[in-house]
Write an enzyme that holds these catalytic residues in place. Structure first.
Site, mmCIF file in Angstrom:
data_model
loop_
_atom_site.group_PDB
_atom_site.id
_atom_site.type_symbol
_atom_site.label_atom_id
_atom_site.label_comp_id
_atom_site.label_asym_id
_atom_site.label_seq_id
_atom_site.Cartn_x
_atom_site.Cartn_y
_atom_site.Cartn_z
ATOM 1 N N ASP A 248 0.829 -1.201 0.000
ATOM 2 C CA ASP A 248 0.000 0.000 0.000
ATOM 3 C C ASP A 248 0.864 1.251 0.000
ATOM 4 O O ASP A 248 2.029 1.213 0.330
ATOM 5 C CB ASP A 248 -0.823 0.042 1.293
ATOM 6 C CG ASP A 248 -1.980 -0.922 1.236
ATOM 7 O OD1 ASP A 248 -2.303 -1.359 0.135
ATOM 8 O OD2 ASP A 248 -2.546 -1.211 2.299
ATOM 9 N N LYS A 270 -3.455 2.760 -2.193
ATOM 10 C CA LYS A 270 -4.798 3.310 -2.191
ATOM 11 C C LYS A 270 -4.811 4.702 -1.562
ATOM 12 O O LYS A 270 -5.037 4.849 -0.390
ATOM 13 C CB LYS A 270 -5.742 2.396 -1.416
ATOM 14 C CG LYS A 270 -6.073 1.143 -2.178
ATOM 15 C CD LYS A 270 -7.049 0.298 -1.420
ATOM 16 C CE LYS A 270 -6.383 -0.407 -0.274
ATOM 17 N NZ LYS A 270 -7.293 -1.281 0.461
ATOM 18 N N MET A 383 -8.141 8.150 9.366
ATOM 19 C CA MET A 383 -8.627 8.713 8.100
ATOM 20 C C MET A 383 -9.575 9.889 8.328
ATOM 21 O O MET A 383 -10.536 10.063 7.577
ATOM 22 C CB MET A 383 -9.340 7.634 7.266
ATOM 23 C CG MET A 383 -8.396 6.562 6.772
ATOM 24 S SD MET A 383 -9.224 5.213 5.905
ATOM 25 C CE MET A 383 -9.628 4.112 7.236
HETATM 26 N N1 SAH Z 1 -4.351 -0.581 9.115
HETATM 27 C C1 SAH Z 1 -3.834 0.729 9.434
HETATM 28 C C2 SAH Z 1 -4.824 1.825 9.164
HETATM 29 C C3 SAH Z 1 -5.148 2.004 7.721
HETATM 30 S S1 SAH Z 1 -6.254 3.309 7.458
HETATM 31 C C4 SAH Z 1 -3.399 0.747 10.901
HETATM 32 O O1 SAH Z 1 -3.630 -0.220 11.625
HETATM 33 O O2 SAH Z 1 -2.786 1.732 11.314
HETATM 34 C C5 SAH Z 1 -5.161 4.618 7.053
HETATM 35 C C6 SAH Z 1 -5.129 5.638 8.157
HETATM 36 O O3 SAH Z 1 -4.281 5.187 9.206
HETATM 37 C C7 SAH Z 1 -4.534 6.968 7.764
HETATM 38 O O4 SAH Z 1 -5.487 7.769 7.122
HETATM 39 C C8 SAH Z 1 -4.152 7.527 9.091
HETATM 40 O O5 SAH Z 1 -5.257 8.043 9.771
HETATM 41 C C9 SAH Z 1 -3.696 6.302 9.834
HETATM 42 N N2 SAH Z 1 -2.230 6.117 9.792
HETATM 43 C C10 SAH Z 1 -1.544 5.099 9.277
HETATM 44 N N3 SAH Z 1 -0.237 5.241 9.477
HETATM 45 C C11 SAH Z 1 -0.072 6.379 10.157
HETATM 46 C C12 SAH Z 1 1.042 7.088 10.680
HETATM 47 N N4 SAH Z 1 2.292 6.635 10.543
HETATM 48 N N5 SAH Z 1 0.810 8.223 11.367
HETATM 49 C C13 SAH Z 1 -0.438 8.689 11.525
HETATM 50 N N6 SAH Z 1 -1.505 8.082 11.043
HETATM 51 C C14 SAH Z 1 -1.342 6.938 10.371
#
Ligand code: SAH
Length: 464
Positions: A248, A270, A383
């Protein structure tokens, strides 16, 4: 890459070492270990070197260096403490087109000697391009402790069966998978422990029963929030075993570096509203690759089962009876909380924590507001950046005090991490002012107030 690593076959090859001191002695020993036919040229040699000459391990020319001596050599090493002489040697060798190393002087060298971990026939060479030999030695020390001494024995064992295995599997992939399963399993432990007889019987049985066609599988792996140190061991191992990786947008380049070099990489990223590949296509692609016998690594940011659509992806796999495995990762809420100094729960401030995703239905935020605005609770919004203003306002409309602490954490756990803290009333303005961008999490609750005291991670980017 400043230097191209190769392993030279020096058995019986004429090599020249210029110098007769301790440094020269070290190089002599190394070259002798590689089977070189060695000549040492130096007016004086230290006693240990003299002893080697005495034993007939190498020849000694008791004279100063002369250009003509490089002729016919495969490799030349200058190890005197006279820069002048080293320079002359380097020039003579380079003129003759012979690789030359001047000890501790990369500028005069056409090759450099790496730090070496010798578990022959397994040999590992480490280099920092001659710039920081100490670092190379540190890395070597780590690898030494990581790689059991028995690996040499294992490598010799495997080499004995190389041809039989090659003849047994026409398919290169099947062969590689066979080797991997052998070298990582209990059989390898047996070899390293010296039970070679038992290992050999098991090995031959396995070879006879192994399938000709590799069996595909999918590994749904959480890569954590972005900092490579936060990967799990399981994730790392699967990353190094897979044939193809589907990743991703959120998976950092530093993480992809850890995937097996020759694995095929497919970006199915995505970005919000810009789907590179629709979910159904990703699912179909995974099924197809696994059916071709590939080991497919589906690498996802954070945790695959937390807002990662991991469930949907494996449903398709299950329907097609494709073997799969799920590896949890540190979800970004945990990563952000830890690295921003915001405990998600706290005896005095928060007895529960809720993870939600900003979600619109018919243009309005579709969330369970009575549940989200409960007191003594931390809410983490995934998100949610694009609708931060609406979110913060809705919290207040549904009864949260406008003074409730709120934070946004951008690129949590990485060198780009920034934390901006405020309240439900001020956060949207702060987000705009600091130009906070995705990926970012919004955290709402009293615990955010603790960040001031507890934040410990200070990457360069965090000037907010
Ligand atoms: N499966 C992922 C989430 C995917 S949805 C998890 O468990 O973290 C994608 C969202 O995750 C982004 O829009 C953001 O809100 C958050 N996100 C993912 N990585 C991040 C990071 N390093 N710092 C802040 N937010 C993050």
């Amino acid at each position: 890459m400043d230097y191209f690593p190769i392993f030279l076959d020096l058995r019986g090859a004429p090599c020249l070492v210029v110098g007769g001191g301790e440094v020269a002695l070290r190089k002599v020993r190394l070259l002798l270990a590689a089977g070189a036919r060695l000549t040492v040229v130096a007016p004086d040699v230290v006693p240990e070197l003299a002893a080697l000459v005495e034993e007939g391990a190498c020849a000694h020319l008791c004279q100063p260096f002369a250009d003509a001596l490089v002729s016919g050599q495969r490799l030349v090493v200058a190890a005197t403490n006279l820069r002048e002489v080293n320079h002359t040697v380097s020039e003579a060798a380079q003129t003759a087109g012979i690789p030359v190393n001047v000890v501790d002087d990369p500028a005069l060298s056409t090759y450099i000697t790496p730090a070496i971990i010798d578990r022959s026939p397994l040999v590992i060479a480490v280099s920092t391009g001659g710039g920081v030999p100490v670092l190379a030695r540190l890395v070597r020390a780590r690898l030494e402790s990581l790689i059991p001494a028995g690996f040499g024995r294992l490598a010799r064992f495997a080499a004995r069966f190389r041809d039989v295995v090659k003849a047994r599997f026409a398919d290169v992939e099947a062969r590689r998978m066979f080797w991997e399963s052998v070298l990582e399993g209990p059989l390898a432990e047996d070899v390293m422990a010296g039970n070679e007889q038992r290992a050999e019987t098991a090995f031959l049985e396995r070879l006879a029963s192994a399938s000709d066609r590799p069996e595909g599988a999918v590994y749904l792996v959480g890569a954590g929030p972005g900092n490579p140190d936060l990967l799990t061991f399981r994730a790392l191992r699967l990353m190094q075993q897979s044939d193809v990786v589907l990743y991703d947008r959120l998976v950092a380049p530093e993480l992809l570096e850890l995937v097996r070099r020759d694995a095929e990489r497919i970006d199915v990223g995505k970005a919000r509203a810009k789907h590179t590949l629709p979910q159904e296509d990703i699912n179909a692609l995974m099924v197809r690759l696994a059916q071709e016998g590939k080991r497919v690594l589906r690498l996802k940011g954070g945790d695959p089962f937390t807002f990662g659509r991991g469930g949907e992806e494996i449903e398709t796999l299950a329907a097609h009876r494709i073997p799969f495995e799920v590896v949890p990762g540190i979800t970004s809420a945990s990563g952000a909380a830890a690295y921003a100094g915001i405990p998600l729960t706290h005896r005095d401030h928060a007895q529960s924590v809720v993870f939600v995703t900003g979600h619109r239905k018919d243009g309005v935020l579709d969330l369970d507001w009575p549940a989200l605005t409960r007191p003594g609770q931390t809410v983490v919004v995934y998100m949610g950046l694009a609708m931060a203003a609406e979110l913060c306002e809705a919290f207040v409309t549904h009864g949260k005090p406008a003074t409730t602490p709120a934070a946004v954490v951008e690129w949590a756990t990485t060198e780009r991490q920034r934390t901006v803290t405020g309240t439900l009333a001020t956060l949207p303005g702060l987000i705009a002012r600091h130009g906070v961008a995705s990926p970012a999490l919004i955290i709402v609750g009293e615990v955010v107030g603790l960040a001031e005291k507890l934040a410990w991670y200070r990457p360069a980017a965090d000037d907010a």
